[in-house]
Design a protein around this motif. Structure first.
Motif, mmCIF file in Angstrom:
data_model
loop_
_atom_site.group_PDB
_atom_site.id
_atom_site.type_symbol
_atom_site.label_atom_id
_atom_site.label_comp_id
_atom_site.label_asym_id
_atom_site.label_seq_id
_atom_site.Cartn_x
_atom_site.Cartn_y
_atom_site.Cartn_z
ATOM 1 N N LEU A 15 0.872 -0.866 0.502
ATOM 2 C CA LEU A 15 -0.111 -0.247 -0.083
ATOM 3 C C LEU A 15 0.871 0.961 0.327
ATOM 4 O O LEU A 15 1.987 1.574 0.473
ATOM 5 C CB LEU A 15 -0.510 0.087 1.747
ATOM 6 N N VAL A 16 0.932 2.032 -0.850
ATOM 7 C CA VAL A 16 1.051 3.650 -1.365
ATOM 8 C C VAL A 16 0.547 4.332 -1.100
ATOM 9 O O VAL A 16 -0.653 4.661 -1.257
ATOM 10 C CB VAL A 16 1.741 3.490 -2.458
ATOM 11 N N ASP A 17 1.397 5.428 0.159
ATOM 12 C CA ASP A 17 0.524 6.623 0.189
ATOM 13 C C ASP A 17 0.725 7.652 -0.583
ATOM 14 O O ASP A 17 1.840 8.423 -0.659
ATOM 15 C CB ASP A 17 0.900 7.370 1.755
ATOM 16 N N LEU A 18 -0.113 8.175 -1.066
ATOM 17 C CA LEU A 18 -0.025 9.210 -2.234
ATOM 18 C C LEU A 18 0.550 10.412 -2.552
ATOM 19 O O LEU A 18 0.149 11.205 -2.941
ATOM 20 C CB LEU A 18 -1.303 9.047 -3.249
ATOM 21 N N HIS A 19 0.092 10.726 -0.655
ATOM 22 C CA HIS A 19 0.817 11.720 -0.631
ATOM 23 C C HIS A 19 2.037 12.348 0.095
ATOM 24 O O HIS A 19 2.174 13.090 0.383
ATOM 25 C CB HIS A 19 0.230 12.287 0.246
ATOM 26 N N PHE A 23 6.225 9.618 -3.748
ATOM 27 C CA PHE A 23 5.591 8.730 -4.781
ATOM 28 C C PHE A 23 5.318 9.097 -6.231
ATOM 29 O O PHE A 23 5.707 8.199 -7.319
ATOM 30 C CB PHE A 23 3.608 9.698 -3.820
ATOM 31 N N GLU A 24 5.617 10.743 -6.575
ATOM 32 C CA GLU A 24 6.494 10.903 -7.982
ATOM 33 C C GLU A 24 6.871 10.585 -8.674
ATOM 34 O O GLU A 24 7.441 9.716 -9.656
ATOM 35 C CB GLU A 24 5.969 12.549 -7.867
ATOM 36 N N ARG A 25 8.184 9.845 -7.555
ATOM 37 C CA ARG A 25 9.174 9.468 -8.059
ATOM 38 C C ARG A 25 9.263 8.625 -8.288
ATOM 39 O O ARG A 25 9.921 7.786 -9.414
ATOM 40 C CB ARG A 25 10.437 10.370 -7.049
ATOM 41 N N ASP A 26 8.817 7.891 -7.286
ATOM 42 C CA ASP A 26 8.354 5.873 -7.255
ATOM 43 C C ASP A 26 7.157 5.831 -8.506
ATOM 44 O O ASP A 26 8.035 4.858 -9.211
ATOM 45 C CB ASP A 26 8.061 5.823 -5.955
ATOM 46 N N TYR A 27 6.351 6.313 -8.690
ATOM 47 C CA TYR A 27 5.305 5.796 -9.744
ATOM 48 C C TYR A 27 5.218 7.439 -10.493
ATOM 49 O O TYR A 27 4.172 8.228 -10.359
ATOM 50 C CB TYR A 27 4.117 6.250 -9.068
ATOM 51 N N PRO A 28 6.219 8.141 -11.424
ATOM 52 C CA PRO A 28 5.887 9.188 -12.502
ATOM 53 C C PRO A 28 4.694 8.609 -13.571
ATOM 54 O O PRO A 28 4.306 9.373 -13.856
ATOM 55 C CB PRO A 28 7.305 8.772 -12.809
ATOM 56 N N ASP A 31 -0.641 9.234 -12.930
ATOM 57 C CA ASP A 31 -1.599 10.673 -12.249
ATOM 58 C C ASP A 31 -2.078 10.322 -10.483
ATOM 59 O O ASP A 31 -2.583 9.762 -10.718
ATOM 60 C CB ASP A 31 -2.053 11.087 -13.280
ATOM 61 N N ARG A 32 -1.457 11.329 -9.853
ATOM 62 C CA ARG A 32 -1.816 11.541 -8.733
ATOM 63 C C ARG A 32 -3.081 11.953 -7.991
ATOM 64 O O ARG A 32 -4.274 11.093 -7.837
ATOM 65 C CB ARG A 32 -0.671 12.976 -7.604
ATOM 66 N N ASN A 33 -3.471 12.254 -9.024
ATOM 67 C CA ASN A 33 -5.176 13.452 -9.331
ATOM 68 C C ASN A 33 -5.916 12.008 -9.756
ATOM 69 O O ASN A 33 -7.187 11.397 -9.126
ATOM 70 C CB ASN A 33 -4.902 14.619 -9.858
#
Length: 113
Positions: A15-19, A23-28, A31-33
């Motif tokens: 489980l990954v916290d989007l906040h 997050f953006e580095r690990d899952y480019p 899209d966070r939104n």
């Protein structure tokens, strides 16, 4: 998510916290939104699942896929996906209504610790 995590004895789900800042580095490629609007999951081969497909895969990994399997049946899938989108859009309000506890504090929404 807490129950899912408790049942994941073999630690097959991360489980990954989007906040979190990384997050953006690990899952480019996610899209966070979009991930905030609908649950996302990534398989080992890089395929990204969304919504109830993610839920069904996760519950299947902990041996409870039979609970969500009907939501993936062709006739129920359309209705279930529509209901999921409606729920996802209003989940924090629904949570407040059901539990009496707000899940948002300022600009951050998520589980309270």
């Amino acid at each position: 998510m807490q129950k899912l995590s408790e049942l994941d004895h073999q630690r097959r789900i991360r489980l990954v916290d989007l906040h979190e800042p990384q997050f953006e580095r690990d899952y480019p490629h996610i899209d966070r939104n979009a991930a905030l609007a609908a649950l996302h999951g990534e398989l080992p081969d890089g395929q990204v699942l969304k919504g109830l497909d993610t839920s069904h895969r996760a519950w299947s990994l902990v041996g409870r896929g039979w609970l969500t399997a009907p939501l993936r049946w062709p006739l129920l899938r359309l209705v279930a996906d529509g209901c999921y989108r409606l729920f996802a859009r209003h989940r924090y309000r629904i949570s407040l209504w059901l539990t009496g506890r707000a899940r948002c504090d300022g600009n951050r929404c998520g589980p309270k610790t």
